[in-house]
Design an enzyme around this catalytic site. Structure first.
Site, PDB file in Angstrom:
ATOM      1  N   LYS A   1      -8.568   2.121  18.020  1.00  0.00           N
ATOM      2  CA  LYS A   1      -7.447   2.237  17.083  1.00  0.00           C
ATOM      3  C   LYS A   1      -7.234   3.785  16.954  1.00  0.00           C
ATOM      4  CE  LYS A   1      -5.520   0.351  12.615  1.00  0.00           C
ATOM      5  NZ  LYS A   1      -4.983   1.597  12.095  1.00  0.00           N
TER       6      LYS A   1
ATOM      7  N   ALA B   1     -11.336   1.042   5.144  1.00  0.00           N
ATOM      8  CA  ALA B   1     -12.592   1.481   4.291  1.00  0.00           C
ATOM      9  C   ALA B   1     -12.206   0.944   2.738  1.00  0.00           C
ATOM     10  CB  ALA B   1     -12.678   2.724   4.392  1.00  0.00           C
TER      11      ALA B   1
ATOM     12  N   HIS C   1      -1.252   3.179  15.038  1.00  0.00           N
ATOM     13  CA  HIS C   1      -0.710   3.342  13.616  1.00  0.00           C
ATOM     14  C   HIS C   1       0.704   4.542  13.985  1.00  0.00           C
ATOM     15  CE1 HIS C   1      -0.763   3.706   9.273  1.00  0.00           C
ATOM     16  NE2 HIS C   1       0.227   4.401   9.504  1.00  0.00           N
TER      17      HIS C   1
ATOM     18  N   GLN D   1     -15.501  -2.430  13.667  1.00  0.00           N
ATOM     19  CA  GLN D   1     -15.248  -1.135  14.024  1.00  0.00           C
ATOM     20  C   GLN D   1     -16.378  -0.058  13.605  1.00  0.00           C
ATOM     21  OE1 GLN D   1     -12.132   1.525  11.868  1.00  0.00           O
ATOM     22  NE2 GLN D   1     -11.001   1.010  13.440  1.00  0.00           N
TER      23      GLN D   1
ATOM     24  N   CYS E   1      -8.627   7.463  11.616  1.00  0.00           N
ATOM     25  CA  CYS E   1      -8.835   7.518  10.215  1.00  0.00           C
ATOM     26  C   CYS E   1      -8.714   8.961   9.990  1.00  0.00           C
ATOM     27  CB  CYS E   1     -10.549   7.389   9.844  1.00  0.00           C
ATOM     28  SG  CYS E   1     -10.737   7.587   8.160  1.00  0.00           S
TER      29      CYS E   1
ATOM     30  N   ASN F   1       1.046  -0.876  14.173  1.00  0.00           N
ATOM     31  CA  ASN F   1       0.465  -0.899  12.855  1.00  0.00           C
ATOM     32  C   ASN F   1       1.208  -0.019  12.231  1.00  0.00           C
ATOM     33  OD1 ASN F   1      -2.436   0.471  11.252  1.00  0.00           O
ATOM     34  ND2 ASN F   1      -1.332  -1.182  10.523  1.00  0.00           N
ATOM     35  N   GLY F   2       1.553  -0.165  11.017  1.00  0.00           N
ATOM     36  CA  GLY F   2       2.497   0.494  10.082  1.00  0.00           C
ATOM     37  C   GLY F   2       3.608   0.272   9.560  1.00  0.00           C
TER      38      GLY F   2
ATOM     39  N   GLY G   1      -1.949  -3.633   7.218  1.00  0.00           N
ATOM     40  CA  GLY G   1      -3.056  -3.233   6.540  1.00  0.00           C
ATOM     41  C   GLY G   1      -2.899  -3.154   4.864  1.00  0.00           C
ATOM     42  N   ARG G   2      -2.249  -2.260   4.465  1.00  0.00           N
ATOM     43  CA  ARG G   2      -1.839  -2.163   2.740  1.00  0.00           C
ATOM     44  C   ARG G   2      -0.828  -3.261   2.351  1.00  0.00           C
ATOM     45  NH1 ARG G   2       0.758   3.446   2.270  1.00  0.00           N
ATOM     46  NH2 ARG G   2       1.449   2.867   4.349  1.00  0.00           N
TER      47      ARG G   2
END
Length: 318
Positions: A140, A18, A170, A70, A100, A201-202, A225-226
């Site tokens: 997800k 987001a 995740h 998404q 989320c 993911n993660g 992601g990050r």
């Protein structure tokens, strides 16, 4: 990796984030080699009410195939209608957010709150799949709500039985948010429990992390992601490492600044100068992290009001 009828060129995917994975971010990420870049999450009700800001988020000009959009919500009927809208507007894959952790999402029973209600989650997937025949639907989600209610394996089976063509997990619980370590073991357990592609993911910060995640879990894809914030080069670095087992050199300062400037140009093109200049502040901080003099530059950028001001400031780092 194949998601329904869609064959991806490689197993590396840019995670939906987001306020981050807008058109500009997605274009740059795809140019760096990832096979799929998922949009920011969009609200089912905002789509149904034709919210102008939400519809602006569905700007897919010049983006490569395939495109995953998404959506989030907690009502099967409105989620189905929202899915039909995004497919009509160009989505090739519909992704459902059930992970989320933010309070404003969770308090409405959306995002990772759905992990406490697998039956409803299954009904949402079933309704969405029925609403967009021929379009693959993915989900997800997380490890669980908290450590006392880790239910990712059962949850995965539920959404796959409801028709999900692929799932992304995740390895953190909702209560962890983004703290602590991601549990890759649960990703492997989910992979062993279902027959559709599983995307892990993660804590993928380096090419070596991506390789270890794929190897230790047996999952089909890796979602970054990050680790991609201000660092879209991670996608090409991962792909090179997976293919050749060697690291690519990091981007030069010149490449980092040039990409940051292009990122801003794409944002202005999509959102107008005023919004783009404001939103570029966080991206500029990520792009310039570690460059000598960047702290001072970031202060100036945070006061900038025009595109040219930011460009001039960024170029002063060269």
């Amino acid at each position: 990796m194949q998601i329904g009828p869609i064959k991806l060129s490689n197993p590396v995917i840019a995670a939906p984030m987001a306020g981050v994975t807008d058109r500009a971010f997605r274009i740059i990420a795809r140019e760096q080699g990832c096979a799929l870049a998922v949009t920011e999450m969009v609200s089912d009700l905002a789509l149904l009410y034709a919210n102008p800001r939400t519809y602006r988020m569905l700007d897919f000009r010049d983006e490569k195939y395939p495109l995953s959009v998404q959506i989030f919500g907690s009502n099967p009927e409105t989620m189905a209608k929202a899915a039909a809208i995004v497919v009509e507007r160009g989505a090739h894959i519909v992704d459902i957010n059930m992970g989320c952790p933010t309070p404003k999402i969770v308090k409405n029973g959306e995002g990772s709150a759905l992990m406490k209600n697998p039956e409803l989650a299954g009904k949402i997937v079933e309704a969405v799949v029925k609403a967009v025949p021929g379009t693959p639907v993915t989900v997800k989600f997380r490890k669980g709500w908290d450590e006392e209610s880790v239910n990712a394996v059962e949850f995965a089976r539920t959404v796959v039985a409801a028709g999900a063509s692929a799932i992304a997990i995740h390895g953190r619980t909702r209560s962890q948010f983004y703290s602590g370590k991601a549990d890759w073991q649960i990703i492997g357990q989910v992979k062993a429990a279902v027959t559709v592609p599983v995307i892990g993911n993660g804590d993928v910060w380096t090419p070596q992390d991506a390789a270890r995640l794929l190897e230790t879990t047996g999952c089909d894809g890796v979602m970054v992601g990050r680790g991609a914030l201000g660092n879209p080069w991670i996608f090409r670095q991962i792909l090179h490492y997976l293919a050749y087992g060697e690291e690519l050199p990091p981007p030069t300062t010149q490449e980092r600044i040039a990409t940051a400037i292009r990122h801003l140009e794409l944002m202005v093109e999509s959102k107008g100068e005023q919004v783009a200049v404001f939103e570029m502040r966080k991206h500029a901080a990520w792009y310039t992290k570690g460059i000598r003099g960047a702290a001072r530059i970031r202060e100036v950028i945070n006061q900038s009001r025009t595109q040219q001001e930011i460009v001039d400031v960024l170029k002063s780092l060269l």
